[in-house]
Write an enzyme that holds these catalytic residues in place. Structure first.
Site, short mmCIF file in Angstrom:
data_model
loop_
_atom_site.label_atom_id
_atom_site.label_comp_id
_atom_site.label_asym_id
_atom_site.label_seq_id
_atom_site.Cartn_x
_atom_site.Cartn_y
_atom_site.Cartn_z
CG ASP A 100 0.27 6.08 7.36
OD1 ASP A 100 0.98 5.10 7.09
OD2 ASP A 100 0.70 7.13 7.86
CE LYS A 145 0.33 2.76 0.95
NZ LYS A 145 -0.08 3.84 1.89
N GLY A 184 5.00 1.75 6.46
CA GLY A 184 4.55 0.96 7.60
C GLY A 184 3.17 0.44 7.25
CG HIS A 185 2.27 -1.11 3.96
ND1 HIS A 185 2.43 -1.49 2.65
CD2 HIS A 185 2.49 0.22 3.98
CE1 HIS A 185 2.72 -0.43 1.92
NE2 HIS A 185 2.77 0.62 2.70
CD GLN A 198 6.70 5.54 0.82
OE1 GLN A 198 7.10 5.09 -0.23
NE2 GLN A 198 6.97 4.95 1.96
CB VAL A 203 7.73 3.95 10.53
CG1 VAL A 203 9.25 3.99 10.53
CG2 VAL A 203 7.24 2.97 9.48
N GLY A 224 5.73 6.54 15.32
CA GLY A 224 4.89 6.79 16.50
C GLY A 224 4.41 8.24 16.57
#
Ligand code: GDP
Ligand code: IMO
Ligand code: MG
Length: 429
Positions: A13, A16, A40-41, A223, A299, A301
């Protein structure tokens, strides 16, 4: 030859997605080489926010080739959900291909991920429940179902029959749960197979041909270094290799074909899930970082754990991935801090350590050596040139670069494309 790898240097996070989207304007292809829908990007462009899990972050540029390579744990259910969502938002999704060698995430992987976490109880990893670990486990145990198997009906039926039998044994005897129904899984996945067929290619040949043709290619890591299955804070890691070496095994690209590596460094630090985090701040400042930065998982929360930038970790990332430039993100989140702490070393039993301890007990015991920087106490989101940044911000950035041993390539001062300061031009040259 013009290949640039983007890797996360911390615990994920870092931003990226933003950096890949920004650089994708100059690229012709964007390749995801590992991980899966656990990523999650977020990309902000044209006043809209886009969330990407499996899609490469080049998807917003018309004409950019988006490649999901063999190292990705490929969940067709999530893939089509994302594809449909992008299509509904008016994004052209025709320019995407999927590797015939990618391992497919099956319903029993997702189930096993959840149940294994439940079973581990206080020893849980804190996974995203996307079935990523179990999918790679089957691959490494040579039991995986790959995209090419999914497209071969006879073969798929045979493999699936056996796998359902095998996994149901695990579900019923180990976890005391109901098994999965073969016909149901078959029907769902045969549906995916037919829809997927036009997207499937031999990405090894495609990517290598593109490299040989001199196309500009971005490899998008998911990641991050400290979640690498080998070099991260094992066992509190993901199940793949986010480091730049992951490109060779995950995309089929020889190491000598990698030109440059950019490490994405969040201006402070966050972590989701369990595991040691030496610079974690459990006090008021940690809360302020979480609230100012809206640090809640894309992803899941889940609230992210927060703390100060750890330059030891960034240096380690540089060593593992051969990082040339760092892209520092979210510097604007620190706008309102009187003081900013930067960890420049670890002490254990009074001695300065070299490197990151493998043993988690030691890592949990290290005492970060902090340097304190004065905050700049003004908004920097409108700054577009490095020299226009406040002196305090430059001093902070330059010290990170010095300790980590890398050059400053990009400084990001907001989520949008425009909120970007480019220090190193011509990354692709
Ligand atoms: P990734 O997983 O590394 O792609 O990062 P995430 O997308 O999960 O989290 C980064 C978040 O920060 C996203 O919401 C981005 O839109 C946002 N972001 C990226 N760069 C910046 C920045 O420089 N400033 C601010 N305020 N937000 C940023
Ligand atoms: P992006 O690409 C942050 C973490 C999970 C958990 C561990 C293992 O958005 O930076 P997994 O589901 O992979 O088996 O979970 O890894 N994790 C991430 N943390 N960002 C991510 O991706 C992550 N992907 C996995 O929270 O601790
Ligand atoms: Mg993320």
């Amino acid at each position: 030859m013009s290949t640039v790898v983007i890797v996360g240097t911390q615990w994920g996070d870092e931003g990226k997605g933003k950096i890949v989207d920004y650089l994708a304007e100059q690229a012709q292809s964007v390749v995801r080489y590992q991980g899966g829908s656990n990523a999650g990007h977020t990309v902000s462009a044209g006043g809209k926010e886009y969330k990407l899990r499996l899609m490469p972050s080049g998807i917003l540029y018309k004409g950019t080739h988006n490649i999901i390579a063999s190292g990705v744990a490929f969940n067709p259910r999530v893939f089509f959900q994302e594809l449909d969502a992008f299509h509904a938002q008016g994004v052209d999704v025709s320019n995407i291909v999927v590797s015939d060698r990618a391992n497919v995430v099956m319903p029993y992987h997702v189930e096993a991920d959840k149940l294994s976490e439940e079973f581990r109880g206080k020893h849980k990893i804190g996974t995203t429940h996307n079935g990523i670990g179990p999918c790679y486990m089957d691959r490494d145990n040579r039991m995986g179902i790959r995209v090419c198997d999914l497209l071969d009906e006879t073969n798929f039926k045979k493999k699936l029959k056996f796998m359902i039998e095998y996994k149901n044994h695990e579900l019923t005897s180990l976890y005391k749960k109901n098994g999965l129904k073969y016909e149901q899984v078959l029907e769902e996945y045969q549906g995916y197979a037919e829809r997927l067929r036009p997207y499937v290619v031999d990405t090894v040949t495609m990517i290598n041909n593109e490299i040989d043709e001199g196309r500009r290619i971005l490899f998008e890591g998911a990641q991050a270094t400290m979640l690498d299955v080998e070099f991260g804070t094992y066992p509190y890691v993901t199940a793949s290799h986010p480091i730049s070496g992951g490109v060779t095994t995950g995309a089929g690209v020889a190491p000598k074909k990698i030109d440059k590596v950019v490490g994405v460094v969040k201006a402070y630090c966050t972590r989701v899930g369990e595991g040691p985090f030496p610079t974690e701040d459990l006090g008021e400042m940690g809360n302020k970082l979480r609230e100012t930065g809206h640090e809640y998982g894309t992803v899941t929360g889940r609230p992210r754990r927060t703390g100060w930038l750890d330059a030891c970790v960034v240096k380690y990332a540089g060593l593992l991935s051969g990082i040339d430039y760092m892209a520092v993100t979210r510097l604007d989140i620190l706008d309102d801090f009187d003081e900013i702490k930067l960890c420049v070393g670890y002490k254990h039993n009074g001695k300065l350590l070299e490197g990151i301890p493998a043993c988690l007990t030691t890592l949990a015991e290290v005492e970060p050596v902090y340097e304190i920087f004065k905050g700049w106490k003004q908004s920097i989101s409108g700054v577009r040139k490095y020299e226009d940044l406040p002196e305090e911000a430059k001093a902070y950035l330059e010290r990170i670069a010095e300790v980590a041993g890398m050059k400053i390539g990009i400084v990001s001062v907001g989520p949008d494309r425009e909120e970007t300061i480019v220090v190193a031009n011509h990354l692709f040259d």
